[in-house]
Enzyme design. Sequence first.
Site, PDB file in Angstrom:
ATOM      1  N   ARG A   1       0.723  -1.107  -0.028  1.00 47.31           N
ATOM      2  CA  ARG A   1       0.022   0.029   0.092  1.00 47.31           C
ATOM      3  C   ARG A   1       0.993   1.234  -0.161  1.00 47.31           C
ATOM      4  O   ARG A   1       0.239   2.425  -0.112  1.00 47.31           O
ATOM      5  CB  ARG A   1      -0.919   0.019   1.363  1.00 47.31           C
ATOM      6  CG  ARG A   1      -2.001  -0.844   1.108  1.00 47.31           C
ATOM      7  CD  ARG A   1      -3.104  -0.684   2.188  1.00 47.31           C
ATOM      8  NE  ARG A   1      -2.546  -1.697   3.382  1.00 47.31           N
ATOM      9  CZ  ARG A   1      -3.446  -1.905   4.236  1.00 47.31           C
ATOM     10  NH1 ARG A   1      -4.628  -1.682   4.205  1.00 47.31           N
ATOM     11  NH2 ARG A   1      -2.996  -2.963   5.005  1.00 47.31           N
TER      12      ARG A   1
ATOM     13  N   ASP B   1      -3.988  -0.955  -3.344  1.00 45.52           N
ATOM     14  CA  ASP B   1      -4.858  -0.812  -1.875  1.00 45.52           C
ATOM     15  C   ASP B   1      -5.768  -1.990  -1.978  1.00 45.52           C
ATOM     16  O   ASP B   1      -6.554  -1.987  -2.788  1.00 45.52           O
ATOM     17  CB  ASP B   1      -5.365   0.637  -2.023  1.00 45.52           C
ATOM     18  CG  ASP B   1      -6.269   0.905  -0.701  1.00 45.52           C
ATOM     19  OD1 ASP B   1      -6.463  -0.295   0.046  1.00 45.52           O
ATOM     20  OD2 ASP B   1      -6.914   1.845  -0.490  1.00 45.52           O
TER      21      ASP B   1
ATOM     22  N   LYS C   1      -0.584 -18.862   7.614  1.00 43.59           N
ATOM     23  CA  LYS C   1      -1.374 -19.129   8.725  1.00 43.59           C
ATOM     24  C   LYS C   1      -1.107 -18.105   9.571  1.00 43.59           C
ATOM     25  O   LYS C   1      -0.318 -16.970   9.553  1.00 43.59           O
ATOM     26  CB  LYS C   1      -0.609 -20.369   9.505  1.00 43.59           C
ATOM     27  CG  LYS C   1       0.715 -20.321   9.857  1.00 43.59           C
ATOM     28  CD  LYS C   1       1.393 -20.198  11.133  1.00 43.59           C
ATOM     29  CE  LYS C   1       0.796 -19.312  12.343  1.00 43.59           C
ATOM     30  NZ  LYS C   1       1.786 -18.480  12.910  1.00 43.59           N
TER      31      LYS C   1
ATOM     32  N   ASP D   1       2.703 -23.528   6.471  1.00 43.78           N
ATOM     33  CA  ASP D   1       3.028 -23.672   7.908  1.00 43.78           C
ATOM     34  C   ASP D   1       4.415 -23.843   7.766  1.00 43.78           C
ATOM     35  O   ASP D   1       4.991 -25.006   7.643  1.00 43.78           O
ATOM     36  CB  ASP D   1       2.342 -24.819   8.508  1.00 43.78           C
ATOM     37  CG  ASP D   1       2.730 -24.824  10.039  1.00 43.78           C
ATOM     38  OD1 ASP D   1       3.852 -24.626  10.349  1.00 43.78           O
ATOM     39  OD2 ASP D   1       1.821 -25.296  11.029  1.00 43.78           O
ATOM     40  N   HIS D   2       5.461 -22.701   8.157  1.00 42.05           N
ATOM     41  CA  HIS D   2       6.574 -22.946   7.767  1.00 42.05           C
ATOM     42  C   HIS D   2       7.461 -23.784   8.710  1.00 42.05           C
ATOM     43  O   HIS D   2       8.555 -24.333   8.080  1.00 42.05           O
ATOM     44  CB  HIS D   2       7.547 -21.565   7.925  1.00 42.05           C
ATOM     45  CG  HIS D   2       7.534 -21.096   9.338  1.00 42.05           C
ATOM     46  ND1 HIS D   2       6.480 -20.348  10.056  1.00 42.05           N
ATOM     47  CD2 HIS D   2       8.775 -21.105   9.953  1.00 42.05           C
ATOM     48  CE1 HIS D   2       7.184 -20.261  11.362  1.00 42.05           C
ATOM     49  NE2 HIS D   2       8.653 -20.453  11.153  1.00 42.05           N
TER      50      HIS D   2
ATOM     51  N   LYS E   1      11.115 -27.046   7.687  1.00 45.58           N
ATOM     52  CA  LYS E   1      12.340 -26.972   8.281  1.00 45.58           C
ATOM     53  C   LYS E   1      12.842 -28.655   8.267  1.00 45.58           C
ATOM     54  O   LYS E   1      12.094 -29.557   8.272  1.00 45.58           O
ATOM     55  CB  LYS E   1      12.152 -26.847   9.875  1.00 45.58           C
ATOM     56  CG  LYS E   1      11.761 -25.414  10.477  1.00 45.58           C
ATOM     57  CD  LYS E   1      11.585 -25.209  11.908  1.00 45.58           C
ATOM     58  CE  LYS E   1      10.944 -23.925  12.323  1.00 45.58           C
ATOM     59  NZ  LYS E   1      11.956 -22.875  12.426  1.00 45.58           N
TER      60      LYS E   1
ATOM     61  N   GLU F   1      10.142 -19.664  22.858  1.00 44.41           N
ATOM     62  CA  GLU F   1      10.708 -18.236  22.216  1.00 44.41           C
ATOM     63  C   GLU F   1      11.419 -17.289  23.464  1.00 44.41           C
ATOM     64  O   GLU F   1      10.541 -17.128  24.319  1.00 44.41           O
ATOM     65  CB  GLU F   1       9.803 -17.615  21.262  1.00 44.41           C
ATOM     66  CG  GLU F   1       9.260 -18.408  20.087  1.00 44.41           C
ATOM     67  CD  GLU F   1       8.476 -17.665  19.357  1.00 44.41           C
ATOM     68  OE1 GLU F   1       9.218 -16.989  18.201  1.00 44.41           O
ATOM     69  OE2 GLU F   1       7.306 -17.591  19.431  1.00 44.41           O
TER      70      GLU F   1
ATOM     71  N   ASP G   1      -1.733 -18.792  17.296  1.00 49.03           N
ATOM     72  CA  ASP G   1      -0.596 -18.104  16.596  1.00 49.03           C
ATOM     73  C   ASP G   1       0.300 -19.670  16.341  1.00 49.03           C
ATOM     74  O   ASP G   1       1.224 -19.731  15.323  1.00 49.03           O
ATOM     75  CB  ASP G   1       0.182 -17.179  17.356  1.00 49.03           C
ATOM     76  CG  ASP G   1       1.544 -16.694  16.743  1.00 49.03           C
ATOM     77  OD1 ASP G   1       1.572 -16.337  15.255  1.00 49.03           O
ATOM     78  OD2 ASP G   1       2.362 -16.496  17.173  1.00 49.03           O
TER      79      ASP G   1
ATOM     80  N   HIS H   1       1.488 -24.978  14.096  1.00 46.68           N
ATOM     81  CA  HIS H   1       2.990 -25.498  14.174  1.00 46.68           C
ATOM     82  C   HIS H   1       3.196 -26.476  15.032  1.00 46.68           C
ATOM     83  O   HIS H   1       3.482 -27.968  14.714  1.00 46.68           O
ATOM     84  CB  HIS H   1       4.042 -24.409  14.684  1.00 46.68           C
ATOM     85  CG  HIS H   1       4.064 -23.173  13.918  1.00 46.68           C
ATOM     86  ND1 HIS H   1       3.843 -23.182  12.440  1.00 46.68           N
ATOM     87  CD2 HIS H   1       4.445 -21.996  14.247  1.00 46.68           C
ATOM     88  CE1 HIS H   1       4.155 -21.979  11.931  1.00 46.68           C
ATOM     89  NE2 HIS H   1       4.410 -21.369  13.162  1.00 46.68           N
TER      90      HIS H   1
ATOM     91  N   LYS I   1       6.135 -17.242  24.728  1.00 47.62           N
ATOM     92  CA  LYS I   1       7.106 -16.104  24.319  1.00 47.62           C
ATOM     93  C   LYS I   1       7.541 -15.666  25.644  1.00 47.62           C
ATOM     94  O   LYS I   1       7.220 -16.030  26.727  1.00 47.62           O
ATOM     95  CB  LYS I   1       6.212 -15.020  23.714  1.00 47.62           C
ATOM     96  CG  LYS I   1       5.674 -15.411  22.502  1.00 47.62           C
ATOM     97  CD  LYS I   1       5.905 -14.513  21.348  1.00 47.62           C
ATOM     98  CE  LYS I   1       5.224 -14.532  19.997  1.00 47.62           C
ATOM     99  NZ  LYS I   1       6.038 -15.100  18.979  1.00 47.62           N
TER     100      LYS I   1
HETATM  101  C1  BG6 Z   1       5.326 -17.607  13.398  1.00 49.20           C
HETATM  102  C2  BG6 Z   1       4.579 -16.905  14.602  1.00 49.20           C
HETATM  103  O1  BG6 Z   1       4.617 -18.616  12.882  1.00 49.20           O
HETATM  104  O2  BG6 Z   1       6.098 -18.531  14.027  1.00 49.20           O
HETATM  105  C3  BG6 Z   1       5.690 -16.076  15.355  1.00 49.20           C
HETATM  106  O3  BG6 Z   1       3.604 -16.116  14.200  1.00 49.20           O
HETATM  107  C4  BG6 Z   1       6.756 -16.998  15.983  1.00 49.20           C
HETATM  108  O4  BG6 Z   1       4.887 -15.579  16.374  1.00 49.20           O
HETATM  109  C5  BG6 Z   1       7.412 -17.709  14.618  1.00 49.20           C
HETATM  110  O5  BG6 Z   1       7.701 -16.275  16.478  1.00 49.20           O
HETATM  111  C6  BG6 Z   1       8.340 -18.737  15.169  1.00 49.20           C
HETATM  112  O6  BG6 Z   1       9.102 -19.376  14.171  1.00 49.20           O
HETATM  113  P1  BG6 Z   1      10.531 -19.823  14.290  1.00 49.20           P
HETATM  114  O7  BG6 Z   1      10.730 -20.753  13.000  1.00 49.20           O
HETATM  115  O8  BG6 Z   1      11.467 -18.740  14.463  1.00 49.20           O
HETATM  116  O9  BG6 Z   1      10.504 -20.717  15.212  1.00 49.20           O
END
Ligand code: BG6
Length: 486
Positions: A48, A91, A147, A176-177, A181, A215, A234, A239, A338
């Site tokens: 934007r 936008d 996600k 979902d990253h 890994k 974290e 989250d 995850h 966190k």
């Molecule tokens: C994300 C969350 O999907 O994953 C974040 O939205 C989190 O809040 C992050 O910090 C953690 O990813 P990784 O790969 O650093 O464990």
Amino acid sequence: MNILNKNCDISIFGGHGDLSFRKLLPSLYYLFKDKYLGEKSRILIISRKDISSEDNIILIKNKLKEFVEKEYFTEECFNKFKEMLYVIKVDFSNTNSYLVLKNFYKNSKNEDRINYLSTSPEFFPSICKALSEYKLINDNSRVVLEKPIGRDLESSQDINKEVLKYFDEKQIFRIDHYLGKDTVQNILALRFSNRFIMPLWDSSNIDHVQITVSESVGVEGRWGYYDQYGAMRDMIQNHLMQLLCLIAMEPPCSLEANNIRDEKVKVLRSLRTINARNISENTVRAQYKAGISEGKSVPGYLEGEGVSQSTTETFAAIKVDIDNWRWNGVPFYIRSGKRMQQRNSEIVVHFKEIPHSIFNDNDEHIAQNKLVITLQPKESIKLCLLGKVPGLVENMKLQEIDLELHSATNTNRKNEAYERLILDVINNDPTLFMRLDEVDEAWKWTDSIIQGWSDNLVPMKNYQAGTDGPTAAIQLIAKDGRSWHE
Ligand code: BG6
């Protein structure tokens, strides 16, 4: 299936957002550097922001310098990479602004179009609708959805229903990253390529499983987003659920995407519902207070933002039961938070004790064998076994010995999870992405916990930033005679 050098147009919606700067653009840069992107590929930063192409290049260069590993950022590589970069102002709430995008695509020779929606999920439907209205979707288009999709089953279904009006399920990549890994993918290799693991993997040999994703960071300027979601939406809904599925699933009949997804979905359907009847003994929620994190004083969750009230949890711990033959009586304890003492993500499979010990000289009882799969800070897989203390000193004194599985790697750099996943989208391989029914099932299970929490059936606990979470989480597992793996 790695088709190298495929030319495609990759549009990042939310291109000037945190995720884009920290993960997506660095991953694309690495892919480019390692020659996985076709030379005629284009990366469209859709934002934007009113920004000239020149300023955009400067901005992205600075961000890459910050987020790409130092030795991999070179002026020479960036000067070539920047030729692929374009910035387009759109936008999302104004459909007319998509005209610029339409004009951009007019002369495109790249049939493969990837639309990466790295925006808040509420924009997913309107973006897809606009792409369709402007005829920007072809058979080779894909859409990547970040996600969490929605805030609960209902909103997730609404969003997915809308997206499905414009894209077929096979064109939708729900990311979902964690699945990108390397060590997470290694769970499949470990479980399904090693004969000795197979007969051990059930309730007759496994005592319990722990999954921790902690974290040390706080919400890092994402309070606006995080306060709407919390640890449950989250992290746990996606995850941690995915990790649990990979540990608990039955062997798929092949690596084909749907075979793997079928098995994961069966696990999700077997999760014992947590509702008003059992929520207080099985769940813990908490928020962090001020404390010391990595040697520095840090404010509490609320103080940091100067707000006086929020019932969003920054920590959650849950005892999960899986009601099927394999896992009957084997609890999975999962937790995520966190501002914890350290960044640590691991899965620990605790095996049962031996039925009878012949090692009487050992004062303590014989430790359980453990399989420890660490995702962070350093990826590793180790099997904790027992062996004899070497030498003449003591007769058959036992000690813990770790058998480490070092994965052979042909590169010094650990790939970003997003590199793997973006490459899979380019190559049209959905194996590591979530199918619609997986997302639905995960929401169904989490929704009833969220409901119980919002009905105040479980008190909100506190924990000091920089610690291991609330004592209630220690009690959650201690009441079953177990303790968290440290
Ligand atoms: C994300 C969350 O999907 O994953 C974040 O939205 C989190 O809040 C992050 O910090 C953690 O990813 P990784 O790969 O650093 O464990």
